[in-house]
Write a protein that holds these residues in place. Sequence first.
Motif, PDB file in Angstrom:
ATOM      1  N   ASP A   1      -2.974  -3.583  -2.134  1.00 25.64           N
ATOM      2  CA  ASP A   1      -3.338  -3.251  -3.515  1.00 25.64           C
ATOM      3  C   ASP A   1      -2.083  -3.384  -4.367  1.00 25.64           C
ATOM      4  O   ASP A   1      -1.377  -2.406  -4.624  1.00 25.64           O
ATOM      5  N   LEU A   2      -1.792  -4.600  -4.816  1.00 23.33           N
ATOM      6  CA  LEU A   2      -0.550  -4.857  -5.536  1.00 23.33           C
ATOM      7  C   LEU A   2      -0.503  -4.127  -6.873  1.00 23.33           C
ATOM      8  O   LEU A   2       0.561  -3.657  -7.291  1.00 23.33           O
ATOM      9  N   GLU A   3      -1.666  -3.992  -7.536  1.00 20.42           N
ATOM     10  CA  GLU A   3      -1.677  -3.284  -8.819  1.00 20.42           C
ATOM     11  C   GLU A   3      -1.256  -1.823  -8.638  1.00 20.42           C
ATOM     12  O   GLU A   3      -0.431  -1.294  -9.397  1.00 20.42           O
ATOM     13  N   ARG A   4      -1.805  -1.181  -7.617  1.00 18.68           N
ATOM     14  CA  ARG A   4      -1.434   0.199  -7.302  1.00 18.68           C
ATOM     15  C   ARG A   4       0.037   0.268  -6.897  1.00 18.68           C
ATOM     16  O   ARG A   4       0.769   1.180  -7.321  1.00 18.68           O
ATOM     17  N   ASP A   5       0.469  -0.667  -6.068  1.00 12.86           N
ATOM     18  CA  ASP A   5       1.862  -0.691  -5.620  1.00 12.86           C
ATOM     19  C   ASP A   5       2.820  -0.808  -6.795  1.00 12.86           C
ATOM     20  O   ASP A   5       3.891  -0.185  -6.807  1.00 12.86           O
ATOM     21  N   THR A   6       2.445  -1.597  -7.786  1.00  3.27           N
ATOM     22  CA  THR A   6       3.293  -1.788  -8.961  1.00  3.27           C
ATOM     23  C   THR A   6       3.486  -0.465  -9.704  1.00  3.27           C
ATOM     24  O   THR A   6       4.600  -0.151 -10.141  1.00  3.27           O
ATOM     25  N   ARG A   7       2.418   0.320  -9.809  1.00  6.49           N
ATOM     26  CA  ARG A   7       2.521   1.627 -10.481  1.00  6.49           C
ATOM     27  C   ARG A   7       3.452   2.566  -9.712  1.00  6.49           C
ATOM     28  O   ARG A   7       4.323   3.219 -10.292  1.00  6.49           O
ATOM     29  N   VAL A   8       3.260   2.634  -8.387  1.00  9.36           N
ATOM     30  CA  VAL A   8       4.085   3.532  -7.566  1.00  9.36           C
ATOM     31  C   VAL A   8       5.551   3.136  -7.637  1.00  9.36           C
ATOM     32  O   VAL A   8       6.439   3.984  -7.811  1.00  9.36           O
ATOM     33  N   ALA A   9       5.821   1.841  -7.523  1.00  7.46           N
ATOM     34  CA  ALA A   9       7.203   1.356  -7.536  1.00  7.46           C
ATOM     35  C   ALA A   9       7.858   1.613  -8.888  1.00  7.46           C
ATOM     36  O   ALA A   9       9.023   2.026  -8.966  1.00  7.46           O
TER      37      ALA A   9
ATOM     38  N   TYR B   1       0.850  -1.182   0.000  1.00  9.26           N
ATOM     39  CA  TYR B   1       0.000   0.000   0.000  1.00  9.26           C
ATOM     40  C   TYR B   1       0.891   1.238   0.000  1.00  9.26           C
ATOM     41  O   TYR B   1       0.851   2.081   0.892  1.00  9.26           O
ATOM     42  N   LEU B   2       1.699   1.320  -1.041  1.00  7.98           N
ATOM     43  CA  LEU B   2       2.790   2.279  -1.106  1.00  7.98           C
ATOM     44  C   LEU B   2       2.290   3.724  -1.210  1.00  7.98           C
ATOM     45  O   LEU B   2       1.266   4.001  -1.834  1.00  7.98           O
ATOM     46  N   HIS B   3       3.054   4.623  -0.610  1.00  8.17           N
ATOM     47  CA  HIS B   3       2.749   6.049  -0.659  1.00  8.17           C
ATOM     48  C   HIS B   3       4.039   6.814  -0.944  1.00  8.17           C
ATOM     49  O   HIS B   3       5.094   6.206  -1.211  1.00  8.17           O
TER      50      HIS B   3
ATOM     51  N   SER C   1       9.968   7.769  -1.713  1.00  6.71           N
ATOM     52  CA  SER C   1      11.205   8.498  -1.410  1.00  6.71           C
ATOM     53  C   SER C   1      12.338   7.537  -1.055  1.00  6.71           C
ATOM     54  O   SER C   1      13.504   7.790  -1.385  1.00  6.71           O
ATOM     55  N   LEU C   2      12.010   6.429  -0.412  1.00  2.58           N
ATOM     56  CA  LEU C   2      13.027   5.411  -0.100  1.00  2.58           C
ATOM     57  C   LEU C   2      13.531   4.750  -1.376  1.00  2.58           C
ATOM     58  O   LEU C   2      14.726   4.459  -1.524  1.00  2.58           O
ATOM     59  N   MET C   3      12.618   4.507  -2.305  1.00  2.00           N
ATOM     60  CA  MET C   3      12.991   3.871  -3.566  1.00  2.00           C
ATOM     61  C   MET C   3      13.856   4.792  -4.425  1.00  2.00           C
ATOM     62  O   MET C   3      14.810   4.336  -5.074  1.00  2.00           O
ATOM     63  N   VAL C   4      13.545   6.078  -4.404  1.00  4.16           N
ATOM     64  CA  VAL C   4      14.361   7.047  -5.136  1.00  4.16           C
ATOM     65  C   VAL C   4      15.778   7.090  -4.553  1.00  4.16           C
ATOM     66  O   VAL C   4      16.768   7.144  -5.287  1.00  4.16           O
TER      67      VAL C   4
ATOM     68  N   GLU D   1       7.141   3.966 -11.059  1.00  6.02           N
ATOM     69  CA  GLU D   1       7.404   5.398 -11.207  1.00  6.02           C
ATOM     70  C   GLU D   1       8.590   5.850 -10.364  1.00  6.02           C
ATOM     71  O   GLU D   1       9.260   6.826 -10.708  1.00  6.02           O
ATOM     72  N   ALA D   2       8.882   5.128  -9.279  1.00  7.80           N
ATOM     73  CA  ALA D   2       9.995   5.479  -8.400  1.00  7.80           C
ATOM     74  C   ALA D   2      11.313   4.855  -8.850  1.00  7.80           C
ATOM     75  O   ALA D   2      12.346   5.065  -8.204  1.00  7.80           O
ATOM     76  N   GLY D   3      11.282   4.074  -9.927  1.00  9.99           N
ATOM     77  CA  GLY D   3      12.510   3.517 -10.470  1.00  9.99           C
ATOM     78  C   GLY D   3      12.888   2.138  -9.986  1.00  9.99           C
ATOM     79  O   GLY D   3      14.044   1.716 -10.125  1.00  9.99           O
ATOM     80  N   VAL D   4      11.926   1.405  -9.438  1.00 12.89           N
ATOM     81  CA  VAL D   4      12.202   0.048  -8.960  1.00 12.89           C
ATOM     82  C   VAL D   4      12.354  -0.914 -10.145  1.00 12.89           C
ATOM     83  O   VAL D   4      11.620  -0.821 -11.128  1.00 12.89           O
ATOM     84  N   ASP D   5      13.302  -1.839 -10.034  1.00 13.04           N
ATOM     85  CA  ASP D   5      13.527  -2.832 -11.081  1.00 13.04           C
ATOM     86  C   ASP D   5      12.770  -4.132 -10.823  1.00 13.04           C
ATOM     87  O   ASP D   5      12.249  -4.749 -11.761  1.00 13.04           O
ATOM     88  N   ILE D   6      12.743  -4.547  -9.542  1.00  9.89           N
ATOM     89  CA  ILE D   6      12.114  -5.821  -9.173  1.00  9.89           C
ATOM     90  C   ILE D   6      11.210  -5.598  -7.978  1.00  9.89           C
ATOM     91  O   ILE D   6      11.626  -4.999  -6.970  1.00  9.89           O
TER      92      ILE D   6
END
Length: 279
Positions: free
Chosen positions: A71-79, A29-31, A36-39, A81-86
């Motif tokens: 909400d994994l679908e939402r989490d996937t979008r947030v991650a 349920y990423l926010h 900011s941690l992912m960036v 956009e933040a530059g996550v690879d996996i």
Amino acid sequence: MKVINSVAEMQQFAREHRGEIALVPTMGYLHEGHASLMVEARKRARIVVASIFVNPTQFGVNEDLDSYPRDLERDTRVASEAGVDIIFAPTAAEMYPSGYQTYVNVEELTTHLCGASRPGHFRGVTTVVSKLFNIVMPRVAIFGKKDFQQLAVIKRMAKDLNMDVEIVGMPIVREHDGLALSSRNVRLDTTQRRSALSLSRSLRVAKEALRGGEQSVAALKKAVAEVIEAEPMAEIDYLEFRDPDTLLELEQADERTLLALAVRIGSVRLIDNCILGEE
């Protein structure tokens, strides 16, 4: 971006890219705080892995495991956009297969604050984080300072067990009105959310009192409690002024002192904290 659900597949990827991975452990349920941690992770390693796993072993009886937002679908979008690879998103059965019986426990640091009010919570946290470190094999792992005690406990575990991973703590991200970002905020109705602002207001009151020369922890506690208790929906779980390294109690506060709060707003338990001398 790729989503991996299998422990074996994640470990195989990690073995092939050892020394290149930054890990951001989350319960989903990423926010913007997670983002900011992912960036930051993106700045520190060639490959960013975000784990999404609502860890059942850190929830106690009658806690909010079943109602924790997912909400994994939402989490996937947030991650993405933040530059996550996996995204590593295992099931509970993957992480705790039948017959599982091994746990990691940090002793003294876990007896305070959330550890006192949530018995067994940190045993679950340290167990799942140590498993994530073994599965993802990160060179660096990024955590938020909103869970100040969690960060301290994980640093202690990594040091004590000679874990070959750098632990980085990042500042609390707040909404425009001061409320610390949390996945649980979504469960607050409009009235409860207004009450929840008492946490950040009380932190400001403590900082202002210290700047005004007040160092007595008893007096500071009274001032902070008055702010929160003025909200009829707010119930204090703990309100503590502690040494930021040992988490031991203090009688006198200074600029290094940690103020840590846990407050229930209706059925939602929120935490917040600050170092009194920091802006």
